[in-house]
Motif scaffolding. Structure first.
Motif, mmCIF file in Angstrom:
data_model
loop_
_atom_site.group_PDB
_atom_site.id
_atom_site.type_symbol
_atom_site.label_atom_id
_atom_site.label_comp_id
_atom_site.label_asym_id
_atom_site.label_seq_id
_atom_site.Cartn_x
_atom_site.Cartn_y
_atom_site.Cartn_z
ATOM 1 N N VAL A 81 45.661 3.281 54.736
ATOM 2 C CA VAL A 81 45.210 3.143 53.506
ATOM 3 C C VAL A 81 43.873 3.419 53.454
ATOM 4 N N ARG A 82 43.258 4.098 52.408
ATOM 5 C CA ARG A 82 41.960 4.887 52.289
ATOM 6 C C ARG A 82 41.067 3.471 52.238
ATOM 7 N N GLY A 83 40.111 3.650 52.984
ATOM 8 C CA GLY A 83 39.196 2.636 53.217
ATOM 9 C C GLY A 83 39.448 1.295 54.007
ATOM 10 N N SER A 84 40.729 1.332 54.535
ATOM 11 C CA SER A 84 41.064 0.288 55.355
ATOM 12 C C SER A 84 40.363 0.718 56.896
ATOM 13 N N LYS A 85 40.089 -0.307 57.670
ATOM 14 C CA LYS A 85 39.711 -0.029 59.064
ATOM 15 C C LYS A 85 40.059 -1.025 59.968
ATOM 16 N N ASP A 86 40.405 -0.273 61.136
ATOM 17 C CA ASP A 86 41.049 -1.019 62.500
ATOM 18 C C ASP A 86 40.215 -1.553 63.186
ATOM 19 N N SER A 87 40.255 -2.821 63.668
ATOM 20 C CA SER A 87 39.319 -3.320 64.439
ATOM 21 C C SER A 87 39.138 -2.663 65.807
ATOM 22 N N PRO A 88 37.754 -2.947 66.325
ATOM 23 C CA PRO A 88 37.344 -2.010 67.698
ATOM 24 C C PRO A 88 38.782 -2.318 68.767
ATOM 25 N N GLU A 89 39.082 -3.820 68.914
ATOM 26 C CA GLU A 89 40.169 -4.400 69.758
ATOM 27 C C GLU A 89 41.395 -3.404 69.557
ATOM 28 N N THR A 90 41.667 -3.221 68.303
ATOM 29 C CA THR A 90 42.894 -2.432 67.863
ATOM 30 C C THR A 90 42.755 -0.994 68.526
ATOM 31 N N ILE A 91 41.689 -0.211 68.006
ATOM 32 C CA ILE A 91 41.602 1.141 68.426
ATOM 33 C C ILE A 91 41.453 1.308 69.999
ATOM 34 N N LEU A 92 40.867 0.285 70.604
ATOM 35 C CA LEU A 92 40.920 0.524 72.164
ATOM 36 C C LEU A 92 42.358 0.312 72.732
ATOM 37 N N GLY A 93 43.033 -0.681 72.179
ATOM 38 C CA GLY A 93 44.449 -1.065 72.571
ATOM 39 C C GLY A 93 45.319 0.157 72.221
ATOM 40 N N ARG A 94 45.108 1.037 71.141
ATOM 41 C CA ARG A 94 45.860 2.054 70.755
ATOM 42 C C ARG A 94 45.784 3.299 71.855
ATOM 43 N N TYR A 95 44.500 3.478 72.437
ATOM 44 C CA TYR A 95 44.062 4.390 73.185
ATOM 45 C C TYR A 95 43.688 4.245 74.627
ATOM 46 N N PRO A 96 44.468 3.452 75.356
ATOM 47 C CA PRO A 96 44.103 3.072 76.956
ATOM 48 C C PRO A 96 43.723 4.185 77.607
ATOM 49 N N ASN A 97 44.325 5.377 77.425
ATOM 50 C CA ASN A 97 44.246 6.635 78.188
ATOM 51 C C ASN A 97 42.935 7.319 78.139
ATOM 52 N N ILE A 98 42.422 7.293 76.766
ATOM 53 C CA ILE A 98 41.163 7.851 76.428
ATOM 54 C C ILE A 98 40.094 6.958 77.050
ATOM 55 N N THR A 141 38.749 11.570 67.698
ATOM 56 C CA THR A 141 39.531 10.347 68.111
ATOM 57 C C THR A 141 38.621 9.774 69.320
ATOM 58 N N VAL A 142 38.453 10.870 70.241
ATOM 59 C CA VAL A 142 37.612 10.614 71.459
ATOM 60 C C VAL A 142 36.247 10.044 71.060
ATOM 61 N N GLN A 143 35.443 10.630 70.256
ATOM 62 C CA GLN A 143 34.345 10.416 69.682
ATOM 63 C C GLN A 143 34.230 8.870 69.287
ATOM 64 N N LYS A 144 35.416 8.430 68.556
ATOM 65 C CA LYS A 144 35.318 7.449 68.028
ATOM 66 C C LYS A 144 35.478 6.240 68.823
ATOM 67 N N VAL A 145 36.362 6.360 70.096
ATOM 68 C CA VAL A 145 36.468 5.298 71.111
ATOM 69 C C VAL A 145 35.250 5.218 71.919
ATOM 70 N N LYS A 146 34.628 6.491 72.236
ATOM 71 C CA LYS A 146 33.455 6.450 73.025
ATOM 72 C C LYS A 146 32.283 5.530 72.219
ATOM 73 N N LYS A 147 32.256 5.725 71.012
ATOM 74 C CA LYS A 147 31.255 4.898 70.258
ATOM 75 C C LYS A 147 31.578 3.319 70.433
ATOM 76 N N ILE A 148 32.981 3.218 70.266
ATOM 77 C CA ILE A 148 33.417 1.614 70.409
ATOM 78 C C ILE A 148 32.670 1.182 72.002
ATOM 79 N N ILE A 149 33.331 1.886 72.855
ATOM 80 C CA ILE A 149 32.810 1.560 74.370
ATOM 81 C C ILE A 149 31.208 1.326 74.486
ATOM 82 N N ASN A 150 30.659 2.394 73.859
ATOM 83 C CA ASN A 150 29.046 2.194 74.001
ATOM 84 C C ASN A 150 28.623 0.761 73.405
#
Length: 198
Positions: A149-166, A189-198
């Protein structure tokens, strides 16, 4: 030592318990990853290739080793060079057989059959991705495509849980582009995960 290699694409496809019962004398190496990731870059694939005293490896099907012909042939070459027998269950064939005198020799039919099947596996993956792209375009044209849905956002935990390999690859020190390639995702996608990690 005998080993069995298993690759599943998602964690919910876990068949490890069943395999322990069916193959009690084989050490299990189980990877949860895309078949597009090179065998020697997978966590368990690397461990398998560096295992001392390995003489035999079994897989359910050749596409468990990979979806890329060159990658599969490279893995097979490693097994050949180290006198490791590879058995492919669904074909019932081994890479090394015994001749009339009881001496081990390469199975001449094995490499031919495997090359053909690896080619088919690679084509299947490309066809699947093409159909997926076509399906999305068709759904967009009909106005029925349901992305997020446009404008919706996943939580950082959800994103990190979705991409454990990244997360794992970035922590290992891989570059953004290399991580995107290994994990079969976009650079964004990788940039988004890196931003959350940092």
């Amino acid at each position: 030592m005998k080993a069995r290699y298993v690759r599943i694409s998602t964690p919910d496809q876990n068949k490890e318990r069943q395999l322990v019962k069916n193959h009690p004398k084989e050490k299990l190496f189980v990877d949860v990853c895309s078949g597009s990731i090179p065998f020697d870059e997978r966590e368990q694939g690397k461990k398998l290739l560096s295992t001392e005293g390995l003489s035999y490896v079994s897989v359910h099907a050749i596409d468990r080793l990979g979806r890329n012909l060159l990658d599969i042939l490279t893995t097979l070459a490693h097994f050949d060079e180290n006198n490791i027998v590879l058995e492919v269950d669904n074909l019932g064939i081994k890479s090394i057989v015994q001749d009339k005198d009881g001496k081990s020799k390469p199975n001449p039919a094995f490499k031919l059959i495997i090359s053909v099947l690896a080619n088919i596996s690679e084509m299947e993956r490309e066809t699947m991705l093409e159909r997926q792209r076509e399906g999305i375009e068709l759904a967009k044209a009909k106005g029925t495509y349901k992305g997020r849905v446009r404008g919706s956002k996943d939580s950082p935990e959800t994103i990190l849980g979705r991409y454990p390999n990244i997360v794992k690859r970035l922590k290992e020190g891989h570059s953004l582009r290399n991580t995107a390639k290994l994990c079969d995702v976009s650079l964004g996608t990788v940039q988004k995960v890196k931003k959350i990690i940092n």
